[in-house]
Each structure stands twice: as structure tokens, then as C-alpha cells.
Design a protein around this motif. Structure first.
Motif, PDB file in Angstrom:
ATOM      1  N   TRP A 206      -3.693  -0.133  -7.246  1.00  0.00           N
ATOM      2  CA  TRP A 206      -4.506  -0.003  -6.028  1.00  0.00           C
ATOM      3  C   TRP A 206      -4.926  -1.385  -5.535  1.00  0.00           C
ATOM      4  O   TRP A 206      -4.924  -1.657  -4.333  1.00  0.00           O
ATOM      5  N   LEU A 207      -5.282  -2.252  -6.475  1.00  0.00           N
ATOM      6  CA  LEU A 207      -5.673  -3.606  -6.088  1.00  0.00           C
ATOM      7  C   LEU A 207      -4.496  -4.345  -5.447  1.00  0.00           C
ATOM      8  O   LEU A 207      -4.632  -4.966  -4.386  1.00  0.00           O
ATOM      9  N   VAL A 208      -3.318  -4.273  -6.069  1.00  0.00           N
ATOM     10  CA  VAL A 208      -2.160  -5.007  -5.578  1.00  0.00           C
ATOM     11  C   VAL A 208      -1.693  -4.467  -4.230  1.00  0.00           C
ATOM     12  O   VAL A 208      -1.476  -5.215  -3.274  1.00  0.00           O
ATOM     13  N   HIS A 209      -1.536  -3.144  -4.140  1.00  0.00           N
ATOM     14  CA  HIS A 209      -0.977  -2.572  -2.913  1.00  0.00           C
ATOM     15  C   HIS A 209      -2.004  -2.436  -1.793  1.00  0.00           C
ATOM     16  O   HIS A 209      -1.708  -2.735  -0.640  1.00  0.00           O
ATOM     17  N   MET A 210      -3.186  -1.967  -2.101  1.00  0.00           N
ATOM     18  CA  MET A 210      -4.159  -1.687  -1.049  1.00  0.00           C
ATOM     19  C   MET A 210      -4.967  -2.923  -0.650  1.00  0.00           C
ATOM     20  O   MET A 210      -5.558  -2.948   0.420  1.00  0.00           O
ATOM     21  N   TRP A 211      -5.039  -3.936  -1.501  1.00  0.00           N
ATOM     22  CA  TRP A 211      -5.753  -5.165  -1.124  1.00  0.00           C
ATOM     23  C   TRP A 211      -4.772  -6.241  -0.694  1.00  0.00           C
ATOM     24  O   TRP A 211      -4.776  -6.674   0.456  1.00  0.00           O
ATOM     25  N   VAL A 212      -3.879  -6.651  -1.600  1.00  0.00           N
ATOM     26  CA  VAL A 212      -2.954  -7.733  -1.291  1.00  0.00           C
ATOM     27  C   VAL A 212      -1.925  -7.320  -0.241  1.00  0.00           C
ATOM     28  O   VAL A 212      -1.434  -8.157   0.506  1.00  0.00           O
ATOM     29  N   GLU A 213      -1.592  -6.041  -0.166  1.00  0.00           N
ATOM     30  CA  GLU A 213      -0.565  -5.611   0.776  1.00  0.00           C
ATOM     31  C   GLU A 213      -1.157  -4.869   1.981  1.00  0.00           C
ATOM     32  O   GLU A 213      -1.157  -5.381   3.090  1.00  0.00           O
ATOM     33  N   SER A 214      -1.704  -3.691   1.773  1.00  0.00           N
ATOM     34  CA  SER A 214      -2.108  -2.869   2.925  1.00  0.00           C
ATOM     35  C   SER A 214      -3.263  -3.473   3.714  1.00  0.00           C
ATOM     36  O   SER A 214      -3.196  -3.586   4.939  1.00  0.00           O
ATOM     37  N   THR A 215      -4.334  -3.872   3.031  1.00  0.00           N
ATOM     38  CA  THR A 215      -5.481  -4.445   3.729  1.00  0.00           C
ATOM     39  C   THR A 215      -5.097  -5.757   4.413  1.00  0.00           C
ATOM     40  O   THR A 215      -5.483  -6.010   5.558  1.00  0.00           O
ATOM     41  N   TRP A 216      -4.340  -6.565   3.717  1.00  0.00           N
ATOM     42  CA  TRP A 216      -3.871  -7.810   4.321  1.00  0.00           C
ATOM     43  C   TRP A 216      -2.906  -7.535   5.472  1.00  0.00           C
ATOM     44  O   TRP A 216      -2.865  -8.293   6.440  1.00  0.00           O
ATOM     45  N   GLU A 217      -2.112  -6.473   5.343  1.00  0.00           N
ATOM     46  CA  GLU A 217      -1.155  -6.148   6.407  1.00  0.00           C
ATOM     47  C   GLU A 217      -1.884  -5.862   7.722  1.00  0.00           C
ATOM     48  O   GLU A 217      -1.441  -6.269   8.796  1.00  0.00           O
TER      49      GLU A 217
END
Length: 475
Positions: A206-217
Motif C-alpha cells: 500500500w505504501l509503495v503503490h498508493m504513496w509512491v505511485e498513485s498519490t504521486w501520479e
């Protein structure tokens, strides 16, 4: 317009001067990331290098963690640059923002020194708090993680407070403000020290995908919307429509896309198919936004006064679509992910995705700032093309080299060897794998040369030339 009558650089807002400091720190850390990337690549060719002095894991930590930090700094700088222009006033809480910048820089230096000089500690609370948390991408000790939360809270107040004081909200600012909530909250996943590996990995994804990826996206989507209106005169209606689509896809496809990791931590097999399909949809809105903007600008004869920013915007859209979309979809399909998971194939996707989704975008903002600071009406020339060409050539070369090595691992180490330790060793000695590692090193040097050319072009004084065509005003 003659050279003698050219306008000089307009005075900058205080927040924009702070943004320039963030850009400077970010581009410096970009160089540090490249150095440790080359060092990490060299370990594959010379495994005993720096034995008992600097281990491979430390070099890898520096490469990955600095990547996260320099991009985060660049995002903050980009928002600070455009916030006063979007809302028509100086940023709220500017003093706190200036203090946190220096705190940020000192914290980064202390963490880097700890990683390089101490490197590891005993399995104790002291190690978690002051040396290393031991979780990939968020290895920084807990005190530094708390500092990042504090910096993000100040950043959030700067954005929200400016909107409140300006008594004005645009569609872009609504998306950005709402994105600040998961930007702070999801990062809290970096703190728990769960002793159950499956549970710990569940929240780590969740940290990798939703913070580094989705939120940053979403955040880079807001930044790119502002850049497109600035550089190409794109209609606000166009960029905001695509931002709304992006938010919907992140809320739906982004969360479901996590599923292609779940199967490996003990969840049902159907998550592979769900995650493999939906994780490929996230990059589509940003591609659509840029393609729509280019089409709209083409209807007005594609006028722009900042060629480097325009080219980096284009690289952002294509790199994000191919690196995060096609490369991601290619390796997250269940039938392929069974063999590609955890190989250099994954590393190939990671390099392409981060570069395409984020790096190209923040470089475009830096060229926007460069044009404003120098006051030239037309930013063109040839020097920037060296940085653009070498960086893109180096990245594409590394991506293909890593793909070659990853496919060798998947075929010989997984499909034929059965994922045993001996099969892993045999695949690592395979000629295709070794060729990929040598090629990755070669193109890494090309990428480093591109970085030098980029820094030189950003720092040099541009040749003053009359404007060819003014960018149309955004509707």
C-alpha cells in the motif's frame, strides 16, 4: 522584437525563490542517485568490489531512497513555483516552508551519513529509530520518517492555507488539495514494525503503490496540468477534465491494481488477474492529457516559447505510458508475473516507470523556471538537446538491458530451473544475463553523461534571442 528591447526577468515571489532552492537540492540529489546507481550496477560485474567497506545493500538503499527524496523535493518545488501564479498571491506559511527546507536538507545529509558510515545495527528499537527501519524504499530511521511527515504537513498547510487566504479554488487546486490527504496518511504505513511478514508486506505494498505511485501520479498530474497551460497555452477545461479522470482511475484501478502483489503473500489467486489488469490503467489519463494538449496546440500551429520544456513534457507522456503502462502490463499479467516477479524484469519496469512518470515532468518545470529567471522570451538552442538525448538514450538502453537480463532469469531460473537457489545461481551465470548487466553499465554511463549536460544547460546563461511565437493564453 529586437535583442535590445527584450524584457528582463520579472521579480519572483518569495515562494518561487524557495522553489529554486528545492530544484537545486533536487538536481544535486539526482546526481547522487546516479552515482550510487552506477556503483550498484558495478557490483553485478565485480561482486567482491569494496568488500567489508561498502556492501551492495547499502549502495542499493542509497540509490533507491535518494530517488524517492529528490523527486519529493522536486514535487514540492514545482508546487511552490506555480502556487502563487495559480492563486494570484504569495504562499501562506512561507516562513515555515523556508525553515522546513533547511531541516529537510540537514535530515537527508544525516540519514545518508548514517547509511554510509554505520550501515546496519542489531535487531532492536534503537536500530529502528536511529539507523535503519529495514523496509525497502523507507529504510530511513524512524526519526527521519517523522520528519518527512512534518514536512508534508507544512507543505499541506502551504497549499490549503494559500487557497483559503486567496478565497479562490480552481479544479486543479481541488484535486491537489484532496490528494494531500493520502500523501500524508498513506506514508504512515512506513512506521509499523509488524512481526508477521505477510501482514507487513500487505501494508508495505500500500505504501509503495498508493504513496509512491498513485498519490504521486495525481500530484504530477496537477503539476503537468499547470505546465501545459504555461508552456503550450492549453485550455484549463482540457487539463482539468483529464485530472478528474485520473482521480477516478486512481481510486478504482489504483487500489485494485495492488492485487498483482497480493498473491505472493498468501491471498487468493484471483488477485493476480484483477491486479494485472487494473494496474495498467493508471498512466492513461496523463497520456490523454498531453496528447489532447498537443492536438489542441496543433490546431493553433503548436506555438511555444520553451522548446526544452515542450520536449520533456512529450517525453513525460510517452515514458509514463510505455514505462508504467505497457511495461507494467507486460509483467503483471498473471501468466508472466509467475516467472518475472522479483527479477531484473521488474527492475526494467521500475526504471522506465519512475523516469517516464516523474523525472521528465519535473525537468520540464525546471526549464520553465529557467526561462522565467533568465527573462529570455524564447528558450531554444542546441545545448539542452544533449541532455535530453543522452538521458533518454541512456534510460532506454538500461531498460532494454535489464529486460534482457530479467528474461534470462525468468526463462532459465524460473521456467526451466524451478526457482531453486541453484537455478538462481545458474541464471546469474548465463551469458544473456551477464550481457544485460554489461549493457546496463554502459548505458548507465551514457545516462550520467546526460545528467552532466542537463546540469550544464540549466546553469549556463542562455543566449538571448527574439521570440519566435508567443504561446497562446490558456482559456
Amino acid at each position: 522584437m529586437s535583442v535590445d528591447t527584450m524584457p528582463v526577468a520579472e521579480p519572483l515571489y518569495r515562494s518561487q525563490r524557495l522553489a529554486l532552492r528545492y530544484f537545486t537540492a533536487a538536481i544535486a540529489l539526482f546526481g547522487v542517485m546516479i552515482v550510487f546507481g552506477l556503483l550498484s550496477a558495478a557490483y553485478y560485474l565485480f561482486p567482491s568490489m569494496l568488500f567489508n567497506t561498502l556492501n551492495f545493500n547499502t549502495s542499493k538503499i542509497m540509490h533507491i531512497d535518494v530517488l524517492v527524496i529528490w523527486l519529493l523535493m522536486a514535487f514540492v518545488g514545482a508546487v511552490y513555483w506555480y502556487l502563487p501564479k495559480e492563486l494570484g498571491r504569495e504562499m501562506a506559511g512561507i516562513r515555515a516552508a523556508e525553515i522546513t527546507f533547511w531541516v529537510f536538507c540537514v535530515a537527508v545529509a544525516l540519514v545518508a551519513a548514517t547509511f554510509l558510515l554505520v550501515q546496519y545495527g542489531s535487531a532492536s528499537e534503537f536500530t529502528l529509530w536511529f539507523i535503519n527501519q529495514g523496509r525497502k524504499y523507507v529504510e530511513a530511521p524512524r526519526w527521519a520518517a517523522i520528519g518527512i511527515v512534518a514536512i508534508l504537513l507544512v507543505f499541506s498547510w502551504n497549499v490549503v492555507g494559500t487557497c483559503v487566504k486567496a478565497r479562490r479554488m480552481t479544479g486543479i487546486m481541488w484535486v491537489m488539495v484532496l490528494d494531500l490527504i493520502p500523501l500524508v496518511v498513506v506514508y504512515l504505513d512506513a512506521f509499523p514494525a509488524d512481526t508477521n511478514m505477510s501482514t507487513d508486506l500487505y501494508w508495505w505494498w500500500w505504501l509503495v503503490h498508493m504513496w509512491v505511485e498513485s498519490t504521486w501520479e495525481v500530484l504530477i498530474g496537477c503539476i503537468m496540468a499547470l505546465v501545459l497551460m504555461d508552456v503550450m497555452g492549453t485550455s484549463r477545461r482540457i487539463v482539468e477534465a483529464w485530472l478528474y479522470i485520473e482521480v477516478m482511475l486512481v481510486l478504482g484501478a489504483g487500489i485494485l491494481g495492488l492485487g498483482h502483489h497480493y498473491f505472493w503473500i498468501g491471498t487468493p489467486q484471483y488477485w493476480l488477474a484483477i491486479g494485472g489488469f487494473f494496474s495498467a490503467l493508471e498512466p492513461l489519463p496523463l497520456l490523454g492529457m498531453v496528447v489532447h494538449a498537443v492536438y489542441d496546440a496543433g490546431m493553433h500551429r503548436l506555438k511555444t516559447n520553451n522548446q526544452p520544456a515542450f520536449y520533456w513534457i512529450t517525453a513525460e507522456a510517452l515514458g509514463n505510458f510505455i514505462g508504467a503502462g505497457i511495461w507494467g502490463f507486460m509483467m503483471t499479467l498473471p501468466q508472466i508475473n509467475l516467472f518475472s516477479h522479483g527479477t531484473q524484469w521488474t527492475v526494467s519496469h521500475g526504471h522506465f516507470a519512475f523516469y517516464g512518470a516523474y523525472v521528465c515532468g519535473v525537468i520540464a518545470v525546471m526549464y520553465v523556471a529557467r526561462q522565467r529567471v533568465t527573462g529570455v522570451p524564447m528558450l531554444a538552442g542546441r545545448t539542452w538537446r544533449w541532455g535530453f538525448g543522452l538521458l533518454n538514450l541512456g534510460m532506454v538502453g538500461m531498460v532494454m538491458a535489464l529486460l534482457l537480463a530479467g528474461m534470462a532469469q525468468a526463462f532459465y531460473g524460473r521456467a526451466i530451473g524451478g526457482s531453486t537457489l541453484m537455478a538462481f545461481t545458474t541464471a546469474s551465470e548465463n551469458l544473456w544475463f551477464k550481457s544485460g548487466m554489461y549493457a546496463r553499465m554502459l548505458f548507465g554511463v551514457v545516462f550520467a553523461a546526460g545528467y552532466v549536460a542537463l546540469v550544464y544547460d540549466l546553469l549556463r546563461s542562455p543566449r538571448r534571442a527574439p521570440a519566435i511565437a508567443a504561446a497562446p493564453e490558456p482559456a
